[in-house]
Design a protein around this motif. Sequence first.
Motif, PDB file in Angstrom:
ATOM      1  N   LEU A  45     -72.416  47.644  61.122  1.00 38.79           N
ATOM      2  CA  LEU A  45     -72.090  48.236  62.423  1.00 38.79           C
ATOM      3  C   LEU A  45     -71.729  49.720  62.321  1.00 38.79           C
ATOM      4  O   LEU A  45     -71.828  50.440  63.319  1.00 38.79           O
ATOM      5  CB  LEU A  45     -70.929  47.482  63.075  1.00 38.79           C
ATOM      6  CG  LEU A  45     -71.287  46.178  63.759  1.00 38.79           C
ATOM      7  CD1 LEU A  45     -70.041  45.454  64.216  1.00 38.79           C
ATOM      8  CD2 LEU A  45     -72.203  46.431  64.941  1.00 38.79           C
ATOM      9  N   TRP A  48     -74.605  51.973  63.088  1.00 37.19           N
ATOM     10  CA  TRP A  48     -74.947  51.667  64.477  1.00 37.19           C
ATOM     11  C   TRP A  48     -74.046  52.447  65.440  1.00 37.19           C
ATOM     12  O   TRP A  48     -74.495  52.890  66.495  1.00 37.19           O
ATOM     13  CB  TRP A  48     -74.832  50.161  64.714  1.00 37.19           C
ATOM     14  CG  TRP A  48     -75.140  49.720  66.100  1.00 37.19           C
ATOM     15  CD1 TRP A  48     -74.268  49.191  66.998  1.00 37.19           C
ATOM     16  CD2 TRP A  48     -76.415  49.738  66.745  1.00 37.19           C
ATOM     17  NE1 TRP A  48     -74.918  48.887  68.169  1.00 37.19           N
ATOM     18  CE2 TRP A  48     -76.241  49.218  68.041  1.00 37.19           C
ATOM     19  CE3 TRP A  48     -77.682  50.154  66.365  1.00 37.19           C
ATOM     20  CZ2 TRP A  48     -77.279  49.105  68.950  1.00 37.19           C
ATOM     21  CZ3 TRP A  48     -78.722  50.037  67.271  1.00 37.19           C
ATOM     22  CH2 TRP A  48     -78.522  49.518  68.544  1.00 37.19           C
ATOM     23  N   TYR A  51     -75.478  55.837  65.780  1.00 38.39           N
ATOM     24  CA  TYR A  51     -76.689  55.797  66.603  1.00 38.39           C
ATOM     25  C   TYR A  51     -76.334  55.721  68.088  1.00 38.39           C
ATOM     26  O   TYR A  51     -76.891  56.450  68.910  1.00 38.39           O
ATOM     27  CB  TYR A  51     -77.562  54.603  66.199  1.00 38.39           C
ATOM     28  CG  TYR A  51     -78.738  54.390  67.116  1.00 38.39           C
ATOM     29  CD1 TYR A  51     -79.868  55.194  67.012  1.00 38.39           C
ATOM     30  CD2 TYR A  51     -78.714  53.397  68.082  1.00 38.39           C
ATOM     31  CE1 TYR A  51     -80.955  55.002  67.864  1.00 38.39           C
ATOM     32  CE2 TYR A  51     -79.780  53.195  68.935  1.00 38.39           C
ATOM     33  CZ  TYR A  51     -80.903  54.007  68.822  1.00 38.39           C
ATOM     34  OH  TYR A  51     -81.965  53.824  69.667  1.00 38.39           O
ATOM     35  N   ASP A  68     -67.906  48.281  69.709  1.00 46.71           N
ATOM     36  CA  ASP A  68     -68.493  47.989  68.401  1.00 46.71           C
ATOM     37  C   ASP A  68     -67.580  48.402  67.254  1.00 46.71           C
ATOM     38  O   ASP A  68     -67.596  47.784  66.192  1.00 46.71           O
ATOM     39  CB  ASP A  68     -69.864  48.647  68.281  1.00 46.71           C
ATOM     40  CG  ASP A  68     -70.923  47.918  69.119  1.00 46.71           C
ATOM     41  OD1 ASP A  68     -70.612  46.836  69.648  1.00 46.71           O
ATOM     42  OD2 ASP A  68     -72.051  48.423  69.219  1.00 46.71           O
TER      43      ASP A  68
END
Length: 150
Positions: A45, A48, A51, A68
């Motif tokens: 994660l 991510w 991103y 997240d």
Amino acid sequence: MTLVAFNSPPHKGSYPTIRTARGAVRRTAARRLQGRILTAAGLALLPWLGYLAGTLPPAEATAWVALDALEAAALLTAGTRLLRADPRHRAPAAAAAVLLLADAGIDLATAAPGQELATAMVMAVGAELPLAALCVVLALRPAHRPTPRR
């Protein structure tokens, strides 16, 4: 610290019993695998998050990155505690399960029809729901099995 958790055990290929105030916990192969899965998911994660922060509009990015990041923290905490046979893995596992279920639900509810919805469904079925199920099992299972009385 996480890399140390993936190293081989120092004591003849098996992990020792850890004695704590809450009882003894045995490091089994299943617990090590579960710990590795949760730790790997938490580590996955992290890129991510970058991103999401770089591709989403600022208002959306803040919400998704926060959600997240909390998931990653809960997964890493539960995973590393399982790897160390720490009986306090249950609370972060429960938190991770709730966050993963919320993430899957929000992803599915906010996805536009078509490719975005298909991606949300694949993420939910392939990653978020199985991880949430594992976390629920870990959160509900006692830290150690009580010995039967004779």
